[in-house]
Scaffold this motif. Structure first.
Motif, PDB file in Angstrom:
ATOM      1  N   THR A 182       0.835  -1.208   0.000  1.00  0.00           N
ATOM      2  CA  THR A 182       0.000   0.000   0.000  1.00  0.00           C
ATOM      3  C   THR A 182       0.865   1.251   0.000  1.00  0.00           C
ATOM      4  N   LEU A 183       1.939   1.233   0.767  1.00  0.00           N
ATOM      5  CA  LEU A 183       2.848   2.378   0.803  1.00  0.00           C
ATOM      6  C   LEU A 183       3.500   2.607  -0.558  1.00  0.00           C
ATOM      7  N   ARG A 184       3.891   1.522  -1.217  1.00  0.00           N
ATOM      8  CA  ARG A 184       4.491   1.663  -2.551  1.00  0.00           C
ATOM      9  C   ARG A 184       3.473   2.186  -3.559  1.00  0.00           C
ATOM     10  N   ARG A 185       2.231   1.739  -3.420  1.00  0.00           N
ATOM     11  CA  ARG A 185       1.187   2.244  -4.316  1.00  0.00           C
ATOM     12  C   ARG A 185       0.946   3.739  -4.086  1.00  0.00           C
ATOM     13  N   MET A 186       0.977   4.159  -2.844  1.00  0.00           N
ATOM     14  CA  MET A 186       0.831   5.579  -2.521  1.00  0.00           C
ATOM     15  C   MET A 186       1.982   6.393  -3.103  1.00  0.00           C
ATOM     16  N   ARG A 233       9.754  12.105   1.487  1.00  0.00           N
ATOM     17  CA  ARG A 233       9.574  11.596   2.847  1.00  0.00           C
ATOM     18  C   ARG A 233       9.050  10.149   2.835  1.00  0.00           C
ATOM     19  N   LEU A 234       8.098   9.873   1.941  1.00  0.00           N
ATOM     20  CA  LEU A 234       7.593   8.505   1.876  1.00  0.00           C
ATOM     21  C   LEU A 234       8.633   7.568   1.279  1.00  0.00           C
ATOM     22  N   LYS A 235       9.386   8.061   0.304  1.00  0.00           N
ATOM     23  CA  LYS A 235      10.472   7.261  -0.276  1.00  0.00           C
ATOM     24  C   LYS A 235      11.484   6.879   0.804  1.00  0.00           C
ATOM     25  N   GLN A 236      11.892   7.860   1.602  1.00  0.00           N
ATOM     26  CA  GLN A 236      12.872   7.593   2.651  1.00  0.00           C
ATOM     27  C   GLN A 236      12.324   6.637   3.696  1.00  0.00           C
ATOM     28  N   HIS A 237      11.041   6.730   3.987  1.00  0.00           N
ATOM     29  CA  HIS A 237      10.432   5.811   4.945  1.00  0.00           C
ATOM     30  C   HIS A 237      10.498   4.376   4.430  1.00  0.00           C
ATOM     31  N   LEU A 238      10.147   4.187   3.165  1.00  0.00           N
ATOM     32  CA  LEU A 238      10.191   2.843   2.587  1.00  0.00           C
ATOM     33  C   LEU A 238      11.615   2.290   2.544  1.00  0.00           C
ATOM     34  N   ILE A 239      12.589   3.155   2.279  1.00  0.00           N
ATOM     35  CA  ILE A 239      13.985   2.717   2.262  1.00  0.00           C
ATOM     36  C   ILE A 239      14.423   2.286   3.657  1.00  0.00           C
ATOM     37  N   GLY A 288      13.314  -1.046   4.672  1.00  0.00           N
ATOM     38  CA  GLY A 288      13.828  -2.112   3.826  1.00  0.00           C
ATOM     39  C   GLY A 288      12.913  -2.541   2.694  1.00  0.00           C
ATOM     40  N   GLU A 289      11.993  -1.654   2.282  1.00  0.00           N
ATOM     41  CA  GLU A 289      11.018  -2.010   1.243  1.00  0.00           C
ATOM     42  C   GLU A 289      11.187  -1.201  -0.039  1.00  0.00           C
ATOM     43  N   TRP A 290      12.315  -0.508  -0.173  1.00  0.00           N
ATOM     44  CA  TRP A 290      12.512   0.332  -1.356  1.00  0.00           C
ATOM     45  C   TRP A 290      13.987   0.681  -1.447  1.00  0.00           C
ATOM     46  N   SER A 291      14.394   1.224  -2.595  1.00  0.00           N
ATOM     47  CA  SER A 291      15.781   1.644  -2.773  1.00  0.00           C
ATOM     48  C   SER A 291      15.831   2.824  -3.733  1.00  0.00           C
ATOM     49  N   GLU A 292      16.951   3.512  -3.744  1.00  0.00           N
ATOM     50  CA  GLU A 292      17.130   4.645  -4.656  1.00  0.00           C
ATOM     51  C   GLU A 292      17.062   4.174  -6.110  1.00  0.00           C
ATOM     52  N   ASP A 293      17.633   3.005  -6.398  1.00  0.00           N
ATOM     53  CA  ASP A 293      17.599   2.483  -7.765  1.00  0.00           C
ATOM     54  C   ASP A 293      16.172   2.166  -8.197  1.00  0.00           C
ATOM     55  N   GLN A 294      15.392   1.557  -7.297  1.00  0.00           N
ATOM     56  CA  GLN A 294      13.992   1.269  -7.618  1.00  0.00           C
ATOM     57  C   GLN A 294      13.218   2.558  -7.871  1.00  0.00           C
ATOM     58  N   HIS A 295      13.527   3.575  -7.086  1.00  0.00           N
ATOM     59  CA  HIS A 295      12.817   4.842  -7.238  1.00  0.00           C
ATOM     60  C   HIS A 295      13.159   5.497  -8.574  1.00  0.00           C
ATOM     61  N   ALA A 296      14.432   5.483  -8.921  1.00  0.00           N
ATOM     62  CA  ALA A 296      14.853   6.075 -10.200  1.00  0.00           C
ATOM     63  C   ALA A 296      14.216   5.324 -11.367  1.00  0.00           C
ATOM     64  N   ALA A 297      14.153   3.995 -11.271  1.00  0.00           N
ATOM     65  CA  ALA A 297      13.527   3.202 -12.333  1.00  0.00           C
ATOM     66  C   ALA A 297      12.038   3.502 -12.425  1.00  0.00           C
ATOM     67  N   MET A 298      11.382   3.671 -11.281  1.00  0.00           N
ATOM     68  CA  MET A 298       9.965   4.004 -11.280  1.00  0.00           C
ATOM     69  C   MET A 298       9.720   5.356 -11.939  1.00  0.00           C
ATOM     70  N   ASP A 299      10.544   6.339 -11.611  1.00  0.00           N
ATOM     71  CA  ASP A 299      10.384   7.668 -12.211  1.00  0.00           C
ATOM     72  C   ASP A 299      10.514   7.607 -13.727  1.00  0.00           C
ATOM     73  N   ARG A 300      11.486   6.832 -14.217  1.00  0.00           N
ATOM     74  CA  ARG A 300      11.657   6.702 -15.668  1.00  0.00           C
ATOM     75  C   ARG A 300      10.436   6.034 -16.294  1.00  0.00           C
ATOM     76  N   GLU A 301       9.935   5.003 -15.642  1.00  0.00           N
ATOM     77  CA  GLU A 301       8.764   4.296 -16.150  1.00  0.00           C
ATOM     78  C   GLU A 301       7.543   5.216 -16.197  1.00  0.00           C
ATOM     79  N   LEU A 302       7.340   5.990 -15.146  1.00  0.00           N
ATOM     80  CA  LEU A 302       6.177   6.879 -15.094  1.00  0.00           C
ATOM     81  C   LEU A 302       6.296   7.998 -16.125  1.00  0.00           C
TER      82      LEU A 302
END
Length: 431
Positions: free
Chosen positions: A85-89, A347-353, A356-370
């Motif tokens: 749910t946090l990742r979806r948000m 803030r939510l990105k840092q919380h997920l990191i 242990g449920e997220w990473s900077e690489d995952q976030h960068a890949a998500m931004d490119r995809e979006l």
């Protein structure tokens, strides 16, 4: 009987003086937010959803916060959402920002006449949309595009409306970004400030009269609390115990007027609830978990017939009011970078990191995809035309959709208009 001259002034009293609010920082000024009282996360009590409205008075002056400086969720307001749910948000907020960026560039390229970004305020629409039921009726202002995106409304349809092209379901009759989506329980946006407040109350009252289970939620900026519609709505909602949530997005600025002109120098906007006998919450609007928790609390309260709630989202408008605005003319350029509550997406990105449920690489890949997702939707919408492209709705539609059957006088006007158009442009063919 008044005495003396100068309009009846008395020599033994000081002359009256008018106070004109003035923001603390103007262009070129250094920014110091030390005057803001930012309480620690997790320090705010969470009363029962069915408590007496008076029990929330302290929360009208406090600031409900969940995410601490260490990016961990803490305190009784932690909604304890699972990682998916946090990742979806996070993804929905990031998609909203990517959409804004693309539409802003489109306006600068002349593809549309107008656009309004919600940069820095994504949590105030995405988190509430996720906390509400999907069929709860929302009455938004013009900076809640995140609600439509949260509810899965097609981005292509949003772009068609912004471009006012031949696929625009509103047929070019609304200013860009003033969406209407009945299928998403999204009431038509109006440029007239605060009209959605009494409309939301009326809808909520009707839902209660019918014995339905759906509630209403509505949004305005803090400047619109100075409108008469705000006070009318508050009175009706309190008197009739309407199942409605009032959201006030206090982003510090109403176009070029700072929040002091709406009364922010005297008290909080959440405190307006106290005078009406309504429950009120003041929330860190850049903390997505706090916003979600506050909305869920207010929704549960409304659904249990405990009454309406006013939520003030304390946030900051990071961009200009619209593409027609230059904030550099009236506020310091340092305000955005110095804002003490940070950025909701980060803030939510840092919380997920941290958990242990997220990473900077995952976030960068998500931004490119979006970014690619929005780019593809834009190209699809542009096939239906852009501003001034000529791919518009048939000419005759400008006379339709007001009456079920076209009255005789409008029918005559329609025929005359089409006739004159054919005379002037013989090559023109009505679609």
């Amino acid at each position: 009987m008044s005495g003396g001259t100068n309009g009846g002034a008395r020599g033994n009293l000081p002359p009256l003086a008018l106070h004109v609010p003035e923001p603390k920082f103007r262009p070129g000024d250094e920014v110091d937010y030390s005057h803001l009282e930012i309480p620690p996360a997790g320090a705010q009590a969470r009363p029962d959803e069915q408590c007496a409205a008076a029990e929330t008075q302290a929360l009208c002056f406090d600031l409900v916060r969940v995410l601490g400086e260490d990016h961990r969720a803490i305190g009784p307001w932690d909604p304890k959402l699972d990682a998916d749910t946090l990742r979806r948000m996070l993804r929905t907020m990031a998609l909203t920002r990517a959409f804004d960026d693309r539409m802003y560039r489109g306006q600068r390229q002349g593809k549309t006449s107008f656009y309004m970004k919600c940069t820095g305020e994504e949590a105030t629409s995405v988190a509430p949309a996720m906390a509400l039921a999907s069929d709860d009726m929302v009455f938004p202002s013009y900076r809640q595009q995140g609600i439509l995106i949260s509810r899965g409304y097609p981005i292509v349809e949003m772009i068609n409306q912004i471009y006012s092209n031949r696929a625009d379901k509103l047929k070019g009759r609304q200013l860009p970004i003033m969406y209407s989506a009945r299928e998403a329980s999204f009431f038509t946006i109006s440029g007239n400030l605060a009209t959605q407040y009494p409309q939301a109350v009326g809808w909520a009252m009707a839902s209660a009269i019918k014995g339905d289970t759906r509630i209403a939620a509505t949004w305005i900026g803090e400047g619109s609390t100075a409108e008469g519609d705000f006070h009318s709505a508050m009175t009706f909602a309190t008197v009739y115990n309407a199942p409605v949530i009032f959201n006030v997005v206090n982003n510090q600025w109403a176009i070029s007027s700072f929040s002091g002109f709406a009364g922010a120098e005297r008290t909080t906007f959440a405190a307006r609830a106290i005078g009406y006998g309504m429950a009120g919450l003041r929330v860190d609007g850049n903390d997505p978990l706090a916003v979600y928790a506050a909305t869920k609390w207010a929704a549960d309260r409304a659904r249990s017939n405990a009454g309406p709630t006013l939520i003030e989202h304390f946030t900051y408008r990071a961009e200009g009011h619209s593409t027609s605005d230059d904030p550099g003319q009236y506020r310091s350029a340092h305000e955005r970078e110095e804002w003490p509550l940070g950025d909701p997406i980060n803030r939510l990105k840092q919380h997920l990191i941290v958990i242990g449920e997220w990473s900077e690489d995952q976030h960068a890949a998500m931004d490119r995809e979006l970014m690619e997702q929005v780019k593809a939707a834009t190209k699809e919408a542009e096939k239906n035309g852009i501003l001034g492209h000529g791919l518009h709705h048939p000419f005759h539609t400008m006379f339709e959709d007001v009456f079920e059957e076209l009255p005789w006088h409008l029918k005559e006007q329609s025929e005359q208009a089409i006739h004159e158009r054919r005379v002037k442009w013989p090559e023109w063919k009505e679609a």
